[in-house]
Design a protein around this motif. Structure first.
Motif, mmCIF file in Angstrom:
data_model
loop_
_atom_site.group_PDB
_atom_site.id
_atom_site.type_symbol
_atom_site.label_atom_id
_atom_site.label_comp_id
_atom_site.label_asym_id
_atom_site.label_seq_id
_atom_site.Cartn_x
_atom_site.Cartn_y
_atom_site.Cartn_z
ATOM 1 N N PRO A 188 0.787 -1.245 0.000
ATOM 2 C CA PRO A 188 0.000 0.000 0.000
ATOM 3 C C PRO A 188 0.821 1.298 0.000
ATOM 4 O O PRO A 188 0.542 2.212 0.769
ATOM 5 C CB PRO A 188 -0.807 -0.135 1.297
ATOM 6 N N GLY A 189 1.833 1.393 -0.849
ATOM 7 C CA GLY A 189 2.655 2.608 -0.890
ATOM 8 C C GLY A 189 2.196 3.565 -1.982
ATOM 9 O O GLY A 189 1.425 3.189 -2.866
ATOM 10 N N SER A 190 2.664 4.801 -1.911
ATOM 11 C CA SER A 190 2.355 5.761 -2.981
ATOM 12 C C SER A 190 3.356 6.914 -2.940
ATOM 13 O O SER A 190 4.060 7.105 -1.960
ATOM 14 C CB SER A 190 0.928 6.304 -2.846
ATOM 15 N N CYS A 191 3.373 7.659 -4.034
ATOM 16 C CA CYS A 191 4.283 8.818 -4.150
ATOM 17 C C CYS A 191 3.545 10.072 -3.714
ATOM 18 O O CYS A 191 2.435 10.340 -4.182
ATOM 19 C CB CYS A 191 4.729 8.950 -5.604
ATOM 20 N N MET A 192 4.154 10.850 -2.814
ATOM 21 C CA MET A 192 3.502 12.051 -2.290
ATOM 22 C C MET A 192 3.204 13.082 -3.387
ATOM 23 O O MET A 192 2.294 13.894 -3.248
ATOM 24 C CB MET A 192 4.401 12.695 -1.223
ATOM 25 N N VAL A 193 3.958 13.061 -4.473
ATOM 26 C CA VAL A 193 3.769 14.059 -5.536
ATOM 27 C C VAL A 193 2.593 13.657 -6.432
ATOM 28 O O VAL A 193 1.688 14.458 -6.692
ATOM 29 C CB VAL A 193 5.044 14.191 -6.393
ATOM 30 N N HIS A 194 2.593 12.407 -6.886
ATOM 31 C CA HIS A 194 1.545 11.976 -7.815
ATOM 32 C C HIS A 194 0.198 11.767 -7.116
ATOM 33 O O HIS A 194 -0.847 11.790 -7.764
ATOM 34 C CB HIS A 194 1.993 10.713 -8.550
ATOM 35 N N GLU A 195 0.243 11.571 -5.796
ATOM 36 C CA GLU A 195 -0.987 11.356 -5.028
ATOM 37 C C GLU A 195 -1.829 12.637 -4.936
ATOM 38 O O GLU A 195 -3.027 12.574 -4.746
ATOM 39 C CB GLU A 195 -0.597 10.896 -3.614
#
Ligand code: SF4
Length: 331
Positions: A188-195
């Protein structure tokens, strides 16, 4: 690595003349026998003085072509690690040791190892496929490394009777499940910029520019991808905008420094960063800038050459990570 990023955008070279810094960097490059690699997400002026620019995949490959004894990697920490892994005999300098990656940090190696153990205890047969935005310690625990440019091809190599554990980007994983038809266990990870891209902002931007084209990075959430005209990694997006001859307004849902590379490659178009046009005052906002990439400045590039540090030190687990990277990226 936990990073103090709040002040990242306030770091500037304001006291020094950029042109003088560029001359100094040129001189130091010769003295120190160095080659500069810069990611498309760092400031345009750093890309302009680099010997190689590109996305993660291109730069990982470029790193193997370098003939000098020193590499300066203007990007984030895991990219410097990859350059060192591919070039153990070379010195790899990075302008700022604190330039990390929220996506890489969302998947710590010890947590991944524990989860893999849990799956094995359940008797599950699986390959772990990691997006390249991971630490070297995580890479060493994986079977395959992918970038947004080669993910489909690598996933096709995983035997169909094995499950896939995909780390760390849940949005990219979901997109890959769609395009490959393979079911995956998603970290469940994600990129702070694209999110942060807002669907409302994008729809509003599209209304303002009805003839515009939307291009998006597959790290963006699904609702953004659903209304995009083109989805691809940074290098594929660059090739795509170059392929359109007629001048267009192109709404860009990725890190906004990428626009520098787009403008150089396809100056006929007007590129608009998606969140940037949405403020009530008409000003651009910085929420689509990666604060980690923004830690790279001309001054720090000069200083790391001058001081011959900070540098990436070889770690024991780099050898295992190297096998995985070689198998995945160089064939
Ligand atoms: S843009 Fe996102 S994925 Fe890329 S380095 Fe920054 S935090 Fe990491």
């Amino acid at each position: 690595m936990s990073l103090p990023i709040a002040d990242a955008f306030s770091q500037t070279d304001s006291l020094e003349d950029p042109l003088e810094l560029m001359d100094e960097i040129d001189q130091l490059k010769k003295e120190k026998d160095a080659t500069i690699l810069a990611h498309y997400y760092v400031d345009g002026e750093i890309q302009d003085i680099a010997d190689f620019t590109g996305d993660s995949l291109k730069l990982a490959r470029d790193a193997t072509q370098v003939t000098t004894s020193t590499i300066v990697f203007a990007g984030v920490h895991f990219m410097g690690e990859s350059a060192k892994i591919m070039n153990p005999e070379k010195r790899v300098l990075i302008p700022d040791l604190l330039a990390g990656c929220s996506l890489a940090e969302s998947c710590p190696a010890d947590e991944l190892a524990a989860f893999q153990e849990q799956l094995r205890a359940q008797g599950r047969q699986f390959d772990t496929v990691a997006y390249i935005n991971t630490s070297a310690a995580v890479k060493s625990l994986c079977d395959w490394i992918v970038t947004s440019g080669n993910a489909r091809e690598i996933i096709d190599r995983v035997p169909s009777d094995r499950e896939i554990l995909f780390v760390p980007d849940q949005h990219l994983g979901r997109y890959l499940m769609e395009v490959t038809g393979r079911r995956m266990i998603l970290w469940p990870g994600s990129c702070m910029v694209h999110e942060v891209f807002s669907i409302q902002d994008l729809i509003r931007a599209k209304r303002k520019n009805p003839d515009s084209i939307v291009i998006a990075h597959p790290e963006c959430p699904q609702n953004i991808l659903e209304i995009s005209d083109f989805i691809g990694g940074t290098e594929r997006m660059r090739q795509y905008v170059m392929s359109i001859a007629e001048p267009k307004t192109i709404l860009v849902a990725t890190e906004s420094a990428m626009i520098h590379a787009f403008q150089k490659a396809a100056p006929q178009h007007a590129f608009v960063p998606v969140p940037g046009i949405m403020t009530s005052t008409g000003e651009t906002c910085a929420c689509n800038r990666c604060p980690h990439m923004a830690r790279n400045t001309l001054q720090k590039v000069r200083d790391c050459l001058r001081n011959e540090g900070p540098q990436i030190e070889w770690q024991d687990y780099f050898a295992k990570a190297r096998d995985v990277l070689n198998r995945s990226l160089l064939k």
